[in-house]
Motif scaffolding. Structure first.
Motif, PDB file in Angstrom:
ATOM      1  N   LEU A   1       0.767  -1.292  -0.081  1.00 36.21           N
ATOM      2  CA  LEU A   1       0.025   0.108  -0.097  1.00 36.21           C
ATOM      3  C   LEU A   1       0.926   1.451  -0.081  1.00 36.21           C
ATOM      4  O   LEU A   1       0.587   2.244  -0.668  1.00 36.21           O
ATOM      5  CB  LEU A   1      -1.042  -0.009   1.105  1.00 36.21           C
ATOM      6  CG  LEU A   1      -1.691   1.227   1.497  1.00 36.21           C
ATOM      7  CD1 LEU A   1      -2.754   1.429   0.037  1.00 36.21           C
ATOM      8  CD2 LEU A   1      -2.506   0.977   2.815  1.00 36.21           C
ATOM      9  N   LEU A   2       1.947   1.327   0.794  1.00 36.87           N
ATOM     10  CA  LEU A   2       2.769   2.261   0.968  1.00 36.87           C
ATOM     11  C   LEU A   2       3.293   2.871  -0.387  1.00 36.87           C
ATOM     12  O   LEU A   2       3.692   3.670  -0.817  1.00 36.87           O
ATOM     13  CB  LEU A   2       3.787   2.254   1.779  1.00 36.87           C
ATOM     14  CG  LEU A   2       3.471   2.194   3.380  1.00 36.87           C
ATOM     15  CD1 LEU A   2       4.497   2.154   4.396  1.00 36.87           C
ATOM     16  CD2 LEU A   2       2.342   3.168   3.809  1.00 36.87           C
ATOM     17  N   THR A   3       3.782   1.663  -0.934  1.00 34.49           N
ATOM     18  CA  THR A   3       4.678   1.633  -2.323  1.00 34.49           C
ATOM     19  C   THR A   3       3.698   2.323  -3.544  1.00 34.49           C
ATOM     20  O   THR A   3       4.165   2.881  -4.286  1.00 34.49           O
ATOM     21  CB  THR A   3       5.220   0.468  -2.906  1.00 34.49           C
ATOM     22  OG1 THR A   3       6.221  -0.340  -2.043  1.00 34.49           O
ATOM     23  CG2 THR A   3       5.851   0.592  -4.155  1.00 34.49           C
ATOM     24  N   ALA A   4       2.245   1.833  -3.302  1.00 34.79           N
ATOM     25  CA  ALA A   4       1.273   2.233  -4.304  1.00 34.79           C
ATOM     26  C   ALA A   4       1.134   3.820  -4.211  1.00 34.79           C
ATOM     27  O   ALA A   4       1.104   4.524  -5.071  1.00 34.79           O
ATOM     28  CB  ALA A   4       0.089   1.251  -4.219  1.00 34.79           C
ATOM     29  N   LEU A   5       1.221   4.195  -3.098  1.00 28.70           N
ATOM     30  CA  LEU A   5       0.957   5.708  -2.652  1.00 28.70           C
ATOM     31  C   LEU A   5       2.141   6.269  -3.265  1.00 28.70           C
ATOM     32  O   LEU A   5       1.855   7.507  -3.696  1.00 28.70           O
ATOM     33  CB  LEU A   5       0.847   5.831  -1.115  1.00 28.70           C
ATOM     34  CG  LEU A   5      -0.642   5.357  -0.698  1.00 28.70           C
ATOM     35  CD1 LEU A   5      -0.568   5.374   0.942  1.00 28.70           C
ATOM     36  CD2 LEU A   5      -1.909   6.125  -1.187  1.00 28.70           C
ATOM     37  N   ALA A   6       3.094   6.017  -2.815  1.00 28.46           N
ATOM     38  CA  ALA A   6       4.574   6.504  -3.080  1.00 28.46           C
ATOM     39  C   ALA A   6       4.780   6.712  -4.640  1.00 28.46           C
ATOM     40  O   ALA A   6       5.552   7.400  -5.507  1.00 28.46           O
ATOM     41  CB  ALA A   6       5.641   5.698  -2.591  1.00 28.46           C
ATOM     42  N   ALA A   7       3.986   5.794  -5.504  1.00 24.64           N
ATOM     43  CA  ALA A   7       4.157   5.697  -7.096  1.00 24.64           C
ATOM     44  C   ALA A   7       3.295   6.827  -7.539  1.00 24.64           C
ATOM     45  O   ALA A   7       3.453   7.023  -8.887  1.00 24.64           O
ATOM     46  CB  ALA A   7       3.759   4.422  -7.478  1.00 24.64           C
ATOM     47  N   VAL A   8       2.365   7.659  -7.039  1.00 24.96           N
ATOM     48  CA  VAL A   8       1.694   8.870  -7.578  1.00 24.96           C
ATOM     49  C   VAL A   8       2.302  10.041  -7.198  1.00 24.96           C
ATOM     50  O   VAL A   8       2.487  10.468  -5.917  1.00 24.96           O
ATOM     51  CB  VAL A   8       0.302   8.683  -6.838  1.00 24.96           C
ATOM     52  CG1 VAL A   8      -0.688   9.824  -7.506  1.00 24.96           C
ATOM     53  CG2 VAL A   8      -0.406   7.479  -7.207  1.00 24.96           C
ATOM     54  N   PRO A   9       2.871  10.627  -8.209  1.00 27.29           N
ATOM     55  CA  PRO A   9       3.638  12.116  -8.067  1.00 27.29           C
ATOM     56  C   PRO A   9       2.542  12.983  -7.748  1.00 27.29           C
ATOM     57  O   PRO A   9       1.423  13.217  -8.304  1.00 27.29           O
ATOM     58  CB  PRO A   9       4.210  12.110  -9.565  1.00 27.29           C
ATOM     59  CG  PRO A   9       3.419  11.524 -10.497  1.00 27.29           C
ATOM     60  CD  PRO A   9       2.780  10.208  -9.674  1.00 27.29           C
ATOM     61  N   GLU A  10       2.856  13.979  -6.763  1.00 28.12           N
ATOM     62  CA  GLU A  10       2.153  15.005  -6.481  1.00 28.12           C
ATOM     63  C   GLU A  10       2.992  16.227  -5.972  1.00 28.12           C
ATOM     64  O   GLU A  10       3.994  15.886  -5.449  1.00 28.12           O
ATOM     65  CB  GLU A  10       1.267  14.513  -5.210  1.00 28.12           C
ATOM     66  CG  GLU A  10      -0.056  13.789  -5.772  1.00 28.12           C
ATOM     67  CD  GLU A  10      -1.087  13.669  -4.417  1.00 28.12           C
ATOM     68  OE1 GLU A  10      -2.309  13.398  -4.710  1.00 28.12           O
ATOM     69  OE2 GLU A  10      -0.666  13.895  -3.197  1.00 28.12           O
ATOM     70  N   PRO A  11       2.478  17.403  -5.896  1.00 30.57           N
ATOM     71  CA  PRO A  11       2.936  18.439  -5.493  1.00 30.57           C
ATOM     72  C   PRO A  11       3.010  18.566  -3.972  1.00 30.57           C
ATOM     73  O   PRO A  11       1.825  18.021  -3.296  1.00 30.57           O
ATOM     74  CB  PRO A  11       2.535  19.750  -6.001  1.00 30.57           C
ATOM     75  CG  PRO A  11       1.054  19.192  -6.344  1.00 30.57           C
ATOM     76  CD  PRO A  11       1.163  17.792  -6.901  1.00 30.57           C
ATOM     77  N   THR A  12       4.047  18.888  -3.188  1.00 33.00           N
ATOM     78  CA  THR A  12       4.045  19.070  -1.820  1.00 33.00           C
ATOM     79  C   THR A  12       4.514  20.447  -1.348  1.00 33.00           C
ATOM     80  O   THR A  12       4.580  21.314  -2.464  1.00 33.00           O
ATOM     81  CB  THR A  12       4.891  17.967  -1.129  1.00 33.00           C
ATOM     82  OG1 THR A  12       6.543  18.354  -1.415  1.00 33.00           O
ATOM     83  CG2 THR A  12       4.702  16.617  -1.754  1.00 33.00           C
TER      84      THR A  12
END
Length: 457
Positions: free
Chosen positions: A359-370
Protein backbone atom coordinates in the motif's frame (compact mmCIF):
# COMPACT_ATOMS: atom_id res chain seq x y z
CA UNK A 1 -6.23 33.18 -26.32
CA UNK A 2 -7.28 32.12 -22.83
CA UNK A 3 -4.95 29.36 -21.58
CA UNK A 4 -6.45 25.89 -21.21
CA UNK A 5 -7.17 24.90 -17.60
CA UNK A 6 -8.77 21.92 -15.90
CA UNK A 7 -10.73 21.89 -12.66
CA UNK A 8 -9.62 19.51 -9.89
CA UNK A 9 -13.13 18.06 -10.19
CA UNK A 10 -12.75 17.33 -13.92
CA UNK A 11 -13.60 13.83 -15.20
CA UNK A 12 -13.44 11.92 -18.46
CA UNK A 13 -17.03 11.34 -19.56
CA UNK A 14 -18.48 8.81 -21.97
CA UNK A 15 -21.76 7.37 -23.15
CA UNK A 16 -24.26 6.01 -20.64
CA UNK A 17 -23.22 8.39 -17.85
CA UNK A 18 -19.86 6.72 -17.27
CA UNK A 19 -17.10 8.93 -15.92
CA UNK A 20 -13.53 8.41 -14.67
CA UNK A 21 -11.97 10.85 -12.24
CA UNK A 22 -8.59 12.35 -13.05
CA UNK A 23 -5.46 12.42 -10.87
CA UNK A 24 -4.01 15.76 -9.81
CA UNK A 25 -2.42 17.31 -12.90
CA UNK A 26 -0.25 20.39 -13.21
CA UNK A 27 -2.73 21.92 -15.64
CA UNK A 28 -5.27 22.00 -12.78
CA UNK A 29 -3.17 24.64 -11.04
CA UNK A 30 -4.39 28.24 -11.59
CA UNK A 31 -0.94 29.25 -12.87
CA UNK A 32 0.08 26.03 -14.53
CA UNK A 33 3.37 24.20 -14.04
CA UNK A 34 5.19 26.88 -12.03
CA UNK A 35 2.37 27.24 -9.50
CA UNK A 36 1.77 23.48 -9.22
CA UNK A 37 5.17 22.82 -7.68
CA UNK A 38 4.43 25.33 -4.91
CA UNK A 39 0.85 24.21 -4.25
CA UNK A 40 0.57 21.09 -2.11
CA UNK A 41 -2.03 18.44 -2.90
CA UNK A 42 -4.67 17.64 -0.25
CA UNK A 43 -3.90 15.52 2.81
CA UNK A 44 -5.27 11.97 3.13
CA UNK A 45 -5.75 9.52 5.97
CA UNK A 46 -5.92 5.68 5.85
CA UNK A 47 -6.60 3.05 8.54
CA UNK A 48 -5.00 -0.35 7.91
CA UNK A 49 -6.27 -3.02 10.33
CA UNK A 50 -5.09 -6.58 10.97
CA UNK A 51 -6.44 -8.65 13.90
CA UNK A 52 -5.63 -11.04 16.75
CA UNK A 53 -2.49 -9.37 18.08
CA UNK A 54 1.13 -9.85 17.01
CA UNK A 55 4.24 -11.66 18.22
CA UNK A 56 5.69 -8.62 19.93
CA UNK A 57 9.34 -9.77 20.29
CA UNK A 58 9.39 -10.43 16.54
CA UNK A 59 7.58 -7.13 15.86
CA UNK A 60 9.65 -4.73 17.99
CA UNK A 61 12.54 -3.00 16.14
CA UNK A 62 16.01 -2.73 17.63
CA UNK A 63 16.75 0.79 18.84
CA UNK A 64 19.88 2.57 17.66
CA UNK A 65 21.78 5.55 18.99
CA UNK A 66 18.95 7.85 17.85
CA UNK A 67 15.27 7.39 16.86
CA UNK A 68 16.30 7.44 13.19
CA UNK A 69 18.98 4.74 13.50
CA UNK A 70 16.81 1.72 14.23
CA UNK A 71 16.87 -1.79 12.77
CA UNK A 72 13.61 -3.30 11.59
CA UNK A 73 12.43 -6.51 13.26
CA UNK A 74 11.70 -9.76 11.46
CA UNK A 75 7.98 -8.97 11.12
CA UNK A 76 8.56 -5.39 9.99
CA UNK A 77 11.45 -6.26 7.64
CA UNK A 78 9.22 -6.01 4.52
CA UNK A 79 8.95 -2.27 5.23
CA UNK A 80 12.65 -1.75 4.51
CA UNK A 81 12.02 -0.17 1.05
CA UNK A 82 9.88 2.46 2.77
CA UNK A 83 11.67 2.68 6.14
CA UNK A 84 12.38 6.37 5.64
CA UNK A 85 8.61 6.95 5.43
CA UNK A 86 7.47 5.11 8.57
CA UNK A 87 7.27 5.73 12.32
CA UNK A 88 7.14 2.69 14.63
CA UNK A 89 5.60 3.40 18.05
CA UNK A 90 6.33 1.45 21.23
CA UNK A 91 4.76 2.02 24.65
CA UNK A 92 1.14 2.69 23.64
CA UNK A 93 -1.59 1.34 25.94
CA UNK A 94 -5.27 1.09 25.03
CA UNK A 95 -6.63 2.10 28.44
CA UNK A 96 -10.27 2.16 27.32
CA UNK A 97 -10.01 -1.52 26.32
CA UNK A 98 -9.34 -2.44 29.95
CA UNK A 99 -12.69 -1.08 31.08
CA UNK A 100 -16.38 -1.39 30.30
CA UNK A 101 -18.46 -4.28 28.97
CA UNK A 102 -17.35 -7.03 26.59
CA UNK A 103 -14.42 -9.41 26.25
CA UNK A 104 -10.92 -8.27 25.33
CA UNK A 105 -11.41 -8.69 21.58
CA UNK A 106 -14.62 -6.66 21.75
CA UNK A 107 -13.16 -3.92 23.90
CA UNK A 108 -9.99 -3.75 21.85
CA UNK A 109 -11.84 -3.56 18.55
CA UNK A 110 -14.37 -0.97 19.67
CA UNK A 111 -11.91 1.36 21.40
CA UNK A 112 -8.94 0.94 19.03
CA UNK A 113 -9.84 4.03 16.98
CA UNK A 114 -12.40 5.63 19.31
CA UNK A 115 -10.52 5.71 22.62
CA UNK A 116 -13.72 5.10 24.57
CA UNK A 117 -15.48 2.12 26.17
CA UNK A 118 -18.20 0.08 24.49
CA UNK A 119 -21.84 0.80 25.19
CA UNK A 120 -23.86 -1.93 26.98
CA UNK A 121 -25.45 -4.51 24.71
CA UNK A 122 -26.43 -8.12 24.23
CA UNK A 123 -23.62 -9.65 22.14
CA UNK A 124 -21.80 -12.26 24.23
CA UNK A 125 -18.08 -12.64 23.69
CA UNK A 126 -15.52 -15.22 24.75
CA UNK A 127 -15.69 -14.09 28.36
CA UNK A 128 -19.45 -14.41 28.46
CA UNK A 129 -19.75 -10.67 29.07
CA UNK A 130 -22.40 -9.01 26.88
CA UNK A 131 -21.51 -5.80 25.07
CA UNK A 132 -22.74 -3.41 22.41
CA UNK A 133 -20.87 -1.35 19.84
CA UNK A 134 -18.28 1.41 20.21
CA UNK A 135 -19.15 4.32 22.45
CA UNK A 136 -18.07 7.18 20.20
CA UNK A 137 -16.77 8.44 16.86
CA UNK A 138 -13.60 6.87 15.44
CA UNK A 139 -10.58 8.99 14.61
CA UNK A 140 -10.88 8.42 10.85
CA UNK A 141 -14.41 9.84 10.89
CA UNK A 142 -13.37 12.78 13.04
CA UNK A 143 -10.74 13.46 10.38
CA UNK A 144 -13.28 12.92 7.59
CA UNK A 145 -15.41 15.63 9.20
CA UNK A 146 -12.43 17.95 8.69
CA UNK A 147 -11.09 17.02 5.25
CA UNK A 148 -13.83 14.97 3.59
CA UNK A 149 -16.53 17.56 3.01
CA UNK A 150 -15.60 18.50 -0.56
CA UNK A 151 -15.03 15.06 -2.09
CA UNK A 152 -17.59 12.77 -3.69
CA UNK A 153 -17.17 10.30 -0.83
CA UNK A 154 -16.55 11.54 2.68
CA UNK A 155 -14.73 8.27 3.35
CA UNK A 156 -14.46 4.74 1.96
CA UNK A 157 -14.53 1.66 4.19
CA UNK A 158 -13.15 -1.37 2.34
CA UNK A 159 -13.00 -4.86 3.82
CA UNK A 160 -11.30 -8.17 3.14
CA UNK A 161 -13.66 -10.94 4.29
CA UNK A 162 -14.52 -9.02 7.45
CA UNK A 163 -17.68 -10.94 8.45
CA UNK A 164 -19.45 -10.52 11.81
CA UNK A 165 -21.99 -7.98 10.58
CA UNK A 166 -23.90 -6.40 13.43
CA UNK A 167 -21.33 -7.01 16.17
CA UNK A 168 -18.45 -4.93 17.47
CA UNK A 169 -15.98 -7.57 16.17
CA UNK A 170 -16.71 -6.52 12.57
CA UNK A 171 -16.24 -2.74 12.57
CA UNK A 172 -13.39 -0.26 12.89
CA UNK A 173 -15.12 2.98 11.78
CA UNK A 174 -17.89 4.83 13.61
CA UNK A 175 -19.64 8.14 12.94
CA UNK A 176 -20.93 8.22 16.54
CA UNK A 177 -21.70 5.89 19.43
CA UNK A 178 -23.32 2.68 18.09
CA UNK A 179 -23.16 4.05 14.51
CA UNK A 180 -20.67 1.85 12.62
CA UNK A 181 -19.73 2.14 8.95
CA UNK A 182 -19.74 -1.45 7.63
CA UNK A 183 -16.81 -2.23 5.31
CA UNK A 184 -17.63 -3.21 1.72
CA UNK A 185 -16.03 -6.61 1.02
CA UNK A 186 -16.76 -6.70 -2.73
CA UNK A 187 -14.08 -5.02 -4.89
CA UNK A 188 -16.29 -5.05 -7.98
CA UNK A 189 -19.12 -3.30 -6.15
CA UNK A 190 -16.58 -0.77 -4.84
CA UNK A 191 -15.25 -0.21 -8.38
CA UNK A 192 -18.76 0.34 -9.76
CA UNK A 193 -19.82 2.64 -6.94
CA UNK A 194 -16.70 4.80 -6.89
CA UNK A 195 -15.81 5.09 -10.57
CA UNK A 196 -19.20 5.20 -12.28
CA UNK A 197 -21.27 8.37 -11.88
CA UNK A 198 -24.41 6.47 -12.86
CA UNK A 199 -24.09 4.20 -9.80
CA UNK A 200 -24.45 6.25 -6.61
CA UNK A 201 -24.53 3.50 -4.00
CA UNK A 202 -23.33 -0.08 -3.62
CA UNK A 203 -24.70 -2.51 -6.21
CA UNK A 204 -25.47 -6.19 -5.83
CA UNK A 205 -23.48 -8.72 -7.83
CA UNK A 206 -26.14 -9.35 -10.50
CA UNK A 207 -26.41 -5.62 -11.27
CA UNK A 208 -22.62 -5.37 -11.47
CA UNK A 209 -22.43 -8.28 -13.91
CA UNK A 210 -25.07 -6.67 -16.15
CA UNK A 211 -23.03 -3.47 -16.16
CA UNK A 212 -19.90 -5.34 -17.23
CA UNK A 213 -21.79 -7.15 -19.98
CA UNK A 214 -23.45 -4.00 -21.31
CA UNK A 215 -20.55 -1.58 -21.04
CA UNK A 216 -17.59 -3.92 -21.52
CA UNK A 217 -15.18 -1.30 -20.17
CA UNK A 218 -15.42 2.12 -18.60
CA UNK A 219 -12.20 2.98 -20.45
CA UNK A 220 -13.73 2.12 -23.81
CA UNK A 221 -16.66 4.39 -22.98
CA UNK A 222 -14.52 7.48 -22.27
CA UNK A 223 -11.81 6.96 -24.89
CA UNK A 224 -13.17 9.67 -27.23
CA UNK A 225 -13.06 12.25 -24.45
CA UNK A 226 -9.50 11.18 -23.65
CA UNK A 227 -8.48 11.58 -27.31
CA UNK A 228 -9.66 15.22 -27.19
CA UNK A 229 -7.94 15.98 -23.89
CA UNK A 230 -4.57 14.32 -24.61
CA UNK A 231 -3.18 16.89 -27.11
CA UNK A 232 -3.90 19.74 -24.66
CA UNK A 233 -1.68 18.29 -21.94
CA UNK A 234 2.00 18.77 -21.36
CA UNK A 235 4.35 15.79 -21.43
CA UNK A 236 4.34 15.36 -17.64
CA UNK A 237 0.54 15.48 -17.34
CA UNK A 238 0.03 13.18 -20.33
CA UNK A 239 2.44 10.61 -18.88
CA UNK A 240 0.68 10.74 -15.51
CA UNK A 241 -2.78 10.41 -17.07
CA UNK A 242 -1.66 7.50 -19.26
CA UNK A 243 -0.31 5.71 -16.18
CA UNK A 244 -3.57 6.38 -14.32
CA UNK A 245 -5.71 4.97 -17.14
CA UNK A 246 -3.40 1.96 -17.40
CA UNK A 247 -4.12 1.28 -13.73
CA UNK A 248 -7.86 1.52 -14.41
CA UNK A 249 -7.51 -1.01 -17.23
CA UNK A 250 -5.46 -3.30 -14.99
CA UNK A 251 -8.13 -3.16 -12.28
CA UNK A 252 -10.89 -3.88 -14.78
CA UNK A 253 -8.99 -6.87 -16.10
CA UNK A 254 -8.29 -8.33 -12.66
CA UNK A 255 -11.81 -7.69 -11.34
CA UNK A 256 -13.36 -9.52 -14.25
CA UNK A 257 -10.86 -12.40 -14.32
CA UNK A 258 -9.54 -15.18 -12.16
CA UNK A 259 -10.29 -15.40 -8.45
CA UNK A 260 -12.47 -12.32 -8.19
CA UNK A 261 -15.58 -12.55 -10.33
CA UNK A 262 -14.50 -15.90 -11.79
CA UNK A 263 -17.32 -18.25 -12.68
CA UNK A 264 -19.81 -15.66 -11.38
CA UNK A 265 -19.40 -13.77 -14.66
CA UNK A 266 -20.74 -16.79 -16.51
CA UNK A 267 -23.73 -17.10 -14.18
CA UNK A 268 -25.03 -13.59 -13.44
CA UNK A 269 -27.70 -14.87 -11.06
CA UNK A 270 -25.13 -16.26 -8.66
CA UNK A 271 -23.84 -14.13 -5.76
CA UNK A 272 -20.15 -13.25 -5.64
CA UNK A 273 -19.35 -16.35 -3.58
CA UNK A 274 -15.71 -16.29 -4.62
CA UNK A 275 -15.16 -13.28 -2.37
CA UNK A 276 -15.79 -15.50 0.64
CA UNK A 277 -13.39 -18.22 -0.39
CA UNK A 278 -10.28 -18.46 1.77
CA UNK A 279 -7.96 -18.71 -1.24
CA UNK A 280 -9.19 -15.38 -2.68
CA UNK A 281 -8.18 -13.45 0.46
CA UNK A 282 -4.88 -12.03 -0.96
CA UNK A 283 -6.42 -11.11 -4.34
CA UNK A 284 -9.35 -9.30 -2.75
CA UNK A 285 -7.02 -7.38 -0.45
CA UNK A 286 -4.78 -6.27 -3.31
CA UNK A 287 -7.77 -5.13 -5.36
CA UNK A 288 -9.17 -3.15 -2.41
CA UNK A 289 -5.84 -1.40 -1.82
CA UNK A 290 -5.54 -0.53 -5.51
CA UNK A 291 -9.08 0.84 -5.54
CA UNK A 292 -8.48 3.02 -2.51
CA UNK A 293 -5.24 4.43 -3.90
CA UNK A 294 -6.94 5.21 -7.21
CA UNK A 295 -9.93 6.84 -5.47
CA UNK A 296 -7.56 9.08 -3.56
CA UNK A 297 -5.49 9.88 -6.64
CA UNK A 298 -8.73 11.02 -8.30
CA UNK A 299 -9.64 13.03 -5.19
CA UNK A 300 -12.90 11.11 -4.89
CA UNK A 301 -12.14 10.60 -1.20
CA UNK A 302 -9.44 11.65 1.26
CA UNK A 303 -10.19 9.19 4.07
CA UNK A 304 -10.24 5.40 3.81
CA UNK A 305 -10.04 2.11 5.68
CA UNK A 306 -8.61 -1.26 4.70
CA UNK A 307 -9.92 -3.82 7.19
CA UNK A 308 -8.42 -7.31 6.90
CA UNK A 309 -10.58 -9.97 8.57
CA UNK A 310 -12.38 -8.99 11.76
CA UNK A 311 -11.49 -9.25 15.40
CA UNK A 312 -11.44 -13.03 16.10
CA UNK A 313 -10.96 -13.49 12.32
CA UNK A 314 -10.45 -17.08 11.20
CA UNK A 315 -8.69 -16.81 7.83
CA UNK A 316 -6.42 -19.79 7.15
CA UNK A 317 -3.17 -18.43 5.73
CA UNK A 318 -2.34 -21.37 3.48
CA UNK A 319 -0.64 -19.04 0.96
CA UNK A 320 1.81 -18.07 3.72
CA UNK A 321 2.51 -21.65 4.81
CA UNK A 322 0.72 -24.68 3.31
CA UNK A 323 0.91 -26.44 6.69
CA UNK A 324 -1.40 -23.84 8.26
CA UNK A 325 -4.71 -25.68 8.62
CA UNK A 326 -6.30 -23.70 11.46
CA UNK A 327 -8.00 -20.33 11.70
CA UNK A 328 -5.98 -17.26 12.63
CA UNK A 329 -7.90 -16.58 15.86
CA UNK A 330 -7.68 -20.18 17.07
CA UNK A 331 -3.92 -20.20 16.50
CA UNK A 332 -3.50 -16.93 18.38
CA UNK A 333 -4.70 -18.65 21.56
CA UNK A 334 -1.85 -21.17 21.64
CA UNK A 335 0.73 -20.73 24.37
CA UNK A 336 4.18 -19.26 23.87
CA UNK A 337 5.71 -22.69 24.35
CA UNK A 338 4.15 -23.91 21.10
CA UNK A 339 7.08 -23.01 18.85
CA UNK A 340 5.33 -24.21 15.69
CA UNK A 341 2.35 -21.90 16.20
CA UNK A 342 4.53 -18.95 17.22
CA UNK A 343 6.49 -19.36 13.99
CA UNK A 344 3.32 -19.53 11.91
CA UNK A 345 1.83 -16.47 13.62
CA UNK A 346 5.07 -14.61 12.99
CA UNK A 347 4.81 -15.50 9.29
CA UNK A 348 1.17 -14.29 9.22
CA UNK A 349 2.08 -10.92 10.70
CA UNK A 350 5.07 -10.68 8.36
CA UNK A 351 2.67 -11.24 5.46
CA UNK A 352 0.52 -8.38 6.73
CA UNK A 353 3.66 -6.21 6.78
CA UNK A 354 4.16 -7.09 3.11
CA UNK A 355 0.61 -5.91 2.35
CA UNK A 356 1.19 -2.70 4.29
CA UNK A 357 4.36 -2.11 2.30
CA UNK A 358 2.46 -2.74 -0.94
CA UNK A 359 0.00 0.00 0.00
CA UNK A 360 2.79 2.44 0.86
CA UNK A 361 4.59 1.69 -2.41
CA UNK A 362 1.38 2.27 -4.38
CA UNK A 363 0.87 5.65 -2.69
CA UNK A 364 4.52 6.54 -3.32
CA UNK A 365 4.09 5.76 -7.04
CA UNK A 366 1.64 8.65 -7.51
CA UNK A 367 3.54 11.94 -8.11
CA UNK A 368 2.06 14.99 -6.41
CA UNK A 369 3.08 18.50 -5.45
CA UNK A 370 4.05 19.03 -1.82
CA UNK A 371 4.88 22.15 0.16
CA UNK A 372 8.55 21.61 -0.77
CA UNK A 373 8.09 20.87 -4.47
CA UNK A 374 7.15 17.70 -6.30
CA UNK A 375 6.76 14.60 -4.16
CA UNK A 376 4.30 11.72 -3.94
CA UNK A 377 0.87 11.00 -2.56
CA UNK A 378 2.52 9.15 0.34
CA UNK A 379 4.13 12.45 1.34
CA UNK A 380 0.65 13.94 1.74
CA UNK A 381 -0.90 10.94 3.53
CA UNK A 382 -0.90 9.29 6.95
CA UNK A 383 -1.44 5.52 7.03
CA UNK A 384 -2.01 3.89 10.44
CA UNK A 385 -1.48 0.14 10.89
CA UNK A 386 -3.41 -0.95 13.98
CA UNK A 387 -4.51 -4.11 15.79
CA UNK A 388 -7.16 -4.67 18.48
CA UNK A 389 -4.72 -6.61 20.68
CA UNK A 390 -1.07 -6.64 21.61
CA UNK A 391 -0.59 -10.34 22.40
CA UNK A 392 -3.24 -12.74 21.15
CA UNK A 393 -2.99 -15.51 23.75
CA UNK A 394 -2.89 -13.00 26.63
CA UNK A 395 -5.62 -10.78 25.13
CA UNK A 396 -3.50 -7.83 26.25
CA UNK A 397 -3.80 -4.17 25.30
CA UNK A 398 -0.26 -3.05 26.07
CA UNK A 399 2.12 -2.47 24.48
CA UNK A 400 -0.20 -1.81 21.55
CA UNK A 401 1.47 -2.20 18.11
CA UNK A 402 1.20 0.89 15.88
CA UNK A 403 3.06 1.77 12.69
CA UNK A 404 2.50 5.13 11.02
CA UNK A 405 3.55 5.93 7.47
CA UNK A 406 3.53 8.95 5.18
CA UNK A 407 4.43 12.58 5.75
CA UNK A 408 0.98 14.10 6.42
CA UNK A 409 1.94 17.00 4.17
CA UNK A 410 4.99 17.74 6.30
CA UNK A 411 3.25 17.34 9.69
CA UNK A 412 4.85 13.96 10.50
CA UNK A 413 8.61 13.45 10.77
CA UNK A 414 9.21 9.92 9.48
CA UNK A 415 12.04 7.37 9.48
CA UNK A 416 11.93 6.92 13.27
CA UNK A 417 11.39 4.34 16.01
CA UNK A 418 9.78 6.19 18.91
CA UNK A 419 9.71 4.65 22.39
CA UNK A 420 7.28 6.21 24.82
CA UNK A 421 6.93 5.65 28.54
CA UNK A 422 5.09 2.44 29.41
CA UNK A 423 1.32 2.89 29.67
CA UNK A 424 1.19 6.01 27.49
CA UNK A 425 -2.53 6.17 26.56
CA UNK A 426 -3.09 5.59 22.87
CA UNK A 427 -5.76 8.31 22.99
CA UNK A 428 -2.80 10.71 22.79
CA UNK A 429 -1.89 9.19 19.42
CA UNK A 430 -5.47 9.67 18.19
CA UNK A 431 -5.34 13.36 19.13
CA UNK A 432 -2.02 13.70 17.29
CA UNK A 433 -3.50 12.16 14.14
CA UNK A 434 -6.35 14.68 14.14
CA UNK A 435 -3.88 17.53 14.53
CA UNK A 436 -1.65 16.21 11.72
CA UNK A 437 -4.65 16.49 9.44
CA UNK A 438 -5.19 20.13 10.38
CA UNK A 439 -7.37 19.84 13.48
CA UNK A 440 -6.87 21.56 16.81
CA UNK A 441 -8.05 18.85 19.22
CA UNK A 442 -6.63 18.62 22.73
CA UNK A 443 -8.45 15.41 23.69
CA UNK A 444 -10.17 12.47 21.99
CA UNK A 445 -12.34 9.61 23.19
CA UNK A 446 -12.78 9.35 26.93
CA UNK A 447 -10.95 12.41 28.32
CA UNK A 448 -10.01 10.37 31.40
CA UNK A 449 -7.58 8.44 29.19
CA UNK A 450 -6.07 11.38 27.28
CA UNK A 451 -3.31 13.75 28.36
CA UNK A 452 -2.89 15.56 25.04
CA UNK A 453 -0.97 14.97 21.79
CA UNK A 454 2.12 12.73 21.79
CA UNK A 455 5.22 14.83 22.28
CA UNK A 456 7.74 14.87 19.46
CA UNK A 457 5.58 13.00 16.95
Amino acid sequence: MKPFRLSRRAVLRGAGGIAIGLPFLEIMSPLGRARAAASAAPKRYINFFSPNGTIYPAWLPTAGTSPSSFTLSRILAPLAPNQKDIVVLDGMTNVAAKNGPGDDHMRGMGSMLTGIELVPGSTVGGSGTPAGLAGGISVDQAIANQIGKTTKFKSLELGVQTGSAGTVWGYTSYTAASQPLPPNNDPVAVFTRVFSDSQIGPVDNSAMLRLIAERKSVLDAVIANYAQLGPKLGAFDKSKLDAHLANVRDLETRLSAVGVTGAGCMKPAMPAGNFKGNASFPAVGKAQMDLLVMAMACDLTRVGTIQWEMSVGQAQFTWVDPTINRGHHDMSHDGDSNADTMEKLTKINLWYAQQFNYLLTALAAVPEPTANGMGTMLDNTVVVWCNELSKGNAHSHAPQPFVLAGGAGGALQTGRFMQFASSTPHNNLLVSLINMMGGTATTFGNPMYCTGPLSGL
